[in-house]
Design a protein around this motif. Structure first.
Motif, PDB file in Angstrom:
ATOM      1  N   ARG A 268       0.933  -1.341   0.063  1.00 33.05           N
ATOM      2  CA  ARG A 268       0.035  -0.017   0.141  1.00 33.05           C
ATOM      3  C   ARG A 268       0.903   1.252  -0.078  1.00 33.05           C
ATOM      4  O   ARG A 268       0.529   2.196  -0.753  1.00 33.05           O
ATOM      5  N   GLU A 273      -1.855  -2.575  -5.536  1.00 30.68           N
ATOM      6  CA  GLU A 273      -3.209  -3.236  -5.081  1.00 30.68           C
ATOM      7  C   GLU A 273      -2.823  -4.366  -4.168  1.00 30.68           C
ATOM      8  O   GLU A 273      -2.132  -5.194  -4.344  1.00 30.68           O
ATOM      9  N   THR A 274      -3.812  -4.456  -3.154  1.00 29.86           N
ATOM     10  CA  THR A 274      -3.537  -5.662  -2.281  1.00 29.86           C
ATOM     11  C   THR A 274      -5.027  -6.545  -2.403  1.00 29.86           C
ATOM     12  O   THR A 274      -5.873  -6.093  -1.917  1.00 29.86           O
ATOM     13  N   GLY A 300      -7.181  -0.655   6.251  1.00 30.89           N
ATOM     14  CA  GLY A 300      -6.934  -0.050   5.081  1.00 30.89           C
ATOM     15  C   GLY A 300      -5.768  -0.607   4.228  1.00 30.89           C
ATOM     16  O   GLY A 300      -5.185  -0.083   3.464  1.00 30.89           O
ATOM     17  N   CYS A 302      -6.279  -3.728   2.419  1.00 22.25           N
ATOM     18  CA  CYS A 302      -6.866  -4.618   1.483  1.00 22.25           C
ATOM     19  C   CYS A 302      -7.633  -3.549   0.604  1.00 22.25           C
ATOM     20  O   CYS A 302      -8.579  -2.871   1.001  1.00 22.25           O
ATOM     21  N   THR A 303      -7.223  -3.713  -0.572  1.00 18.07           N
ATOM     22  CA  THR A 303      -8.137  -2.974  -1.806  1.00 18.07           C
ATOM     23  C   THR A 303      -9.023  -3.661  -2.424  1.00 18.07           C
ATOM     24  O   THR A 303      -9.786  -3.476  -3.179  1.00 18.07           O
ATOM     25  N   ASP A 331     -18.448   1.509   0.857  1.00 15.90           N
ATOM     26  CA  ASP A 331     -17.015   1.223   0.907  1.00 15.90           C
ATOM     27  C   ASP A 331     -16.580  -0.183   0.644  1.00 15.90           C
ATOM     28  O   ASP A 331     -15.712  -0.487  -0.077  1.00 15.90           O
ATOM     29  N   HIS A 334     -17.066  -1.214  -2.857  1.00 16.13           N
ATOM     30  CA  HIS A 334     -15.688  -0.964  -3.629  1.00 16.13           C
ATOM     31  C   HIS A 334     -14.711  -2.049  -3.746  1.00 16.13           C
ATOM     32  O   HIS A 334     -13.896  -2.273  -4.736  1.00 16.13           O
ATOM     33  N   LEU A 335     -14.755  -2.850  -2.916  1.00 15.57           N
ATOM     34  CA  LEU A 335     -13.798  -3.894  -2.517  1.00 15.57           C
ATOM     35  C   LEU A 335     -13.960  -5.117  -3.748  1.00 15.57           C
ATOM     36  O   LEU A 335     -13.283  -5.712  -4.027  1.00 15.57           O
ATOM     37  N   ASN A 339     -12.893  -1.366  -7.361  1.00 14.80           N
ATOM     38  CA  ASN A 339     -11.536  -1.527  -6.893  1.00 14.80           C
ATOM     39  C   ASN A 339     -10.776  -2.769  -7.630  1.00 14.80           C
ATOM     40  O   ASN A 339      -9.688  -2.624  -8.356  1.00 14.80           O
TER      41      ASN A 339
END
Length: 410
Positions: A268, A273-274, A300, A302-303, A331, A334-335, A339
């Protein structure tokens, strides 16, 4: 309720609802569709069939960048394989029912052979091409290349050059497998998947091990070719900081399932990206002892969440994260949508916004902890429904929306 899977349905003019996830928040919205994309207000169709979602959640379709559960459809028992066409048709229906509108199948090219060898990968490519007219989901290939398989480098290069691959991942499971060769049960499992006897599998592993000194050059050539082709590149199971830095320097900007918190932090910090497994969130733990994905989201780190080996996991994980209060539903979503689309270089999907693909799902969340997909729209077409969805004319939907806005203003 009746269940329908519509792969030749007429295009919708749009969708309206009271709980639509837009770019930032959930609220009332009417989305017009134009040739499979979400239209701007000026380009929205003047009339046509529009789904009235009512109080159902309308969310962007899930983009899953790592899913290998298809292997169980192809080989439901060790050594028992089925034709890819029928298996993938079944997988397509599973994906639709769990809200996945874009799937990157984790196809492995390994020295192991069998299910994870070249012949099976070619069957996947052929089946996807043959079934394209009847598949509901957007299917792509995430090529999982085993680093020690130097004999497969030229094959992988040709597949990327031919446009068959959507994402390249560098895997290295050989050291872990080598440590388990004394475990007869595990060895038998590997051999059955590779469609050979245990001693032959041992021989394959020993032969691949001799390539150690040439592995870095072979892997570098693959990463370089992927970058030339514009493909995103991931490294799988990074064990330490040096490995992540090594791959990052070569242009590999996705850390897939990092094995330590420190690796995830570094990824990160340097803008990578994770990716963690959605099943990890659903189960509350990793089945391999990797970091807890829920804790990674909270920190924060993990994306992206991927289905990994269980297609129902992304939708369940997103709702669980919201239910636990780790992040908001927007949010959390988004994962599994925005993302992963970004990580995969797909700028045309992942958010319900003008100009992007009309990939959306309708979700009944009335039972806490049990989100149910009631309808799946792919490229502006209703491909799956578990109930009769009310239809109105999009002109009426816009009129009603304008009336509501006027009432609110008054």
């Amino acid at each position: 309720m009746p269940t329908t899977n519509q792969t030749h349905s007429a295009r919708l003019a749009g969708i309206t609802g009271r709980r639509v996830l837009g770019a930032a928040a959930i609220g009332p919205a009417t989305l017009g569709f134009d040739q499979g994309s979400i239209a701007s207000p000026q380009q929205a169709p003047e009339s046509g069939p529009c789904i009235d979602a009512g109080d159902l959640l309308v969310l962007p379709g899930i983009v899953d960048i790592h899913g290998d559960a298809f292997e169980r459809a192809v080989m439901p028992r060790p050594g028992v394989s089925f034709p890819y066409a029928g298996a993938l048709l079944d997988v397509d229906r599973q994906l639709l029912s769990h809200g996945i509108t874009t799937e990157f199948h984790g196809v492995t090219l390994s020295w192991e052979g069998g299910l994870r060898g070249e012949a099976y990968a070619l069957r996947m490519f052929d089946a996807l091409a043959h079934l394209q007219p009847v598949l509901g989901v957007s299917h792509k290939v995430h090529l999982r290349f085993e680093a020690y398989h130097l004999a497969g480098v030229e094959t992988a290069l040709s597949w990327m050059a031919d446009g068959r691959v959507g994402l390249l991942a560098i895997n290295d499971h050989l050291p872990m497998m080598a440590r388990k060769m004394a475990n007869d049960s595990k060895l038998a499992q590997y051999a059955e998947r590779a469609e050979c006897d245990p001693e032959t599998f041992r021989t394959r592993l020993r032969t691949a091990s001799r390539n150690a000194q040439d592995v870095p050059a072979g892997v570098s050539s693959l990463i370089a070719a992927a970058r030339v082709a514009g493909l995103p590149v991931a490294s799988h199971d990074d064990p330490d900081l040096a490995t992540r830095q090594h791959y990052h320097r070569q242009g590999c900007h996705i850390a897939e399932f990092p094995l330590t918190i420190e690796v995830a932090k570094l990824a990160r910090q340097i803008g990578d990206e994770t990716v963690f497994g959605a099943p990890n969130v659903v189960r509350g733990t990793s089945h391999t002892g990797a970091p807890n994905a829920t804790e990674m989201v909270a920190a924060g780190l993990c994306t992206v969440l991927a289905s990994d080996y269980y297609y129902p996991a992304p939708i369940q994980a997103a709702f669980k994260l919201a239910q636990l209060g780790v992040v908001s539903l927007a949010d959390a979503w988004h994962l599994v949508s925005r993302n992963p689309a970004r990580a995969a270089g797909l700028r045309d999907r992942g958010v319900l916004a003008p100009g992007l693909r009309a990939d959306a799902i309708l979700v009944d969340d009335s039972v806490p902890g049990l989100p149910r997909v009631c309808g799946t729209i792919v490229n502006g077409e209703l491909k799956h429904a578990t109930r009769v969805l009310p239809m109105i004319d999009i002109a009426d939907a816009r009129y009603a929306a304008e009336g509501d806005a006027g009432s609110l203003a008054a």
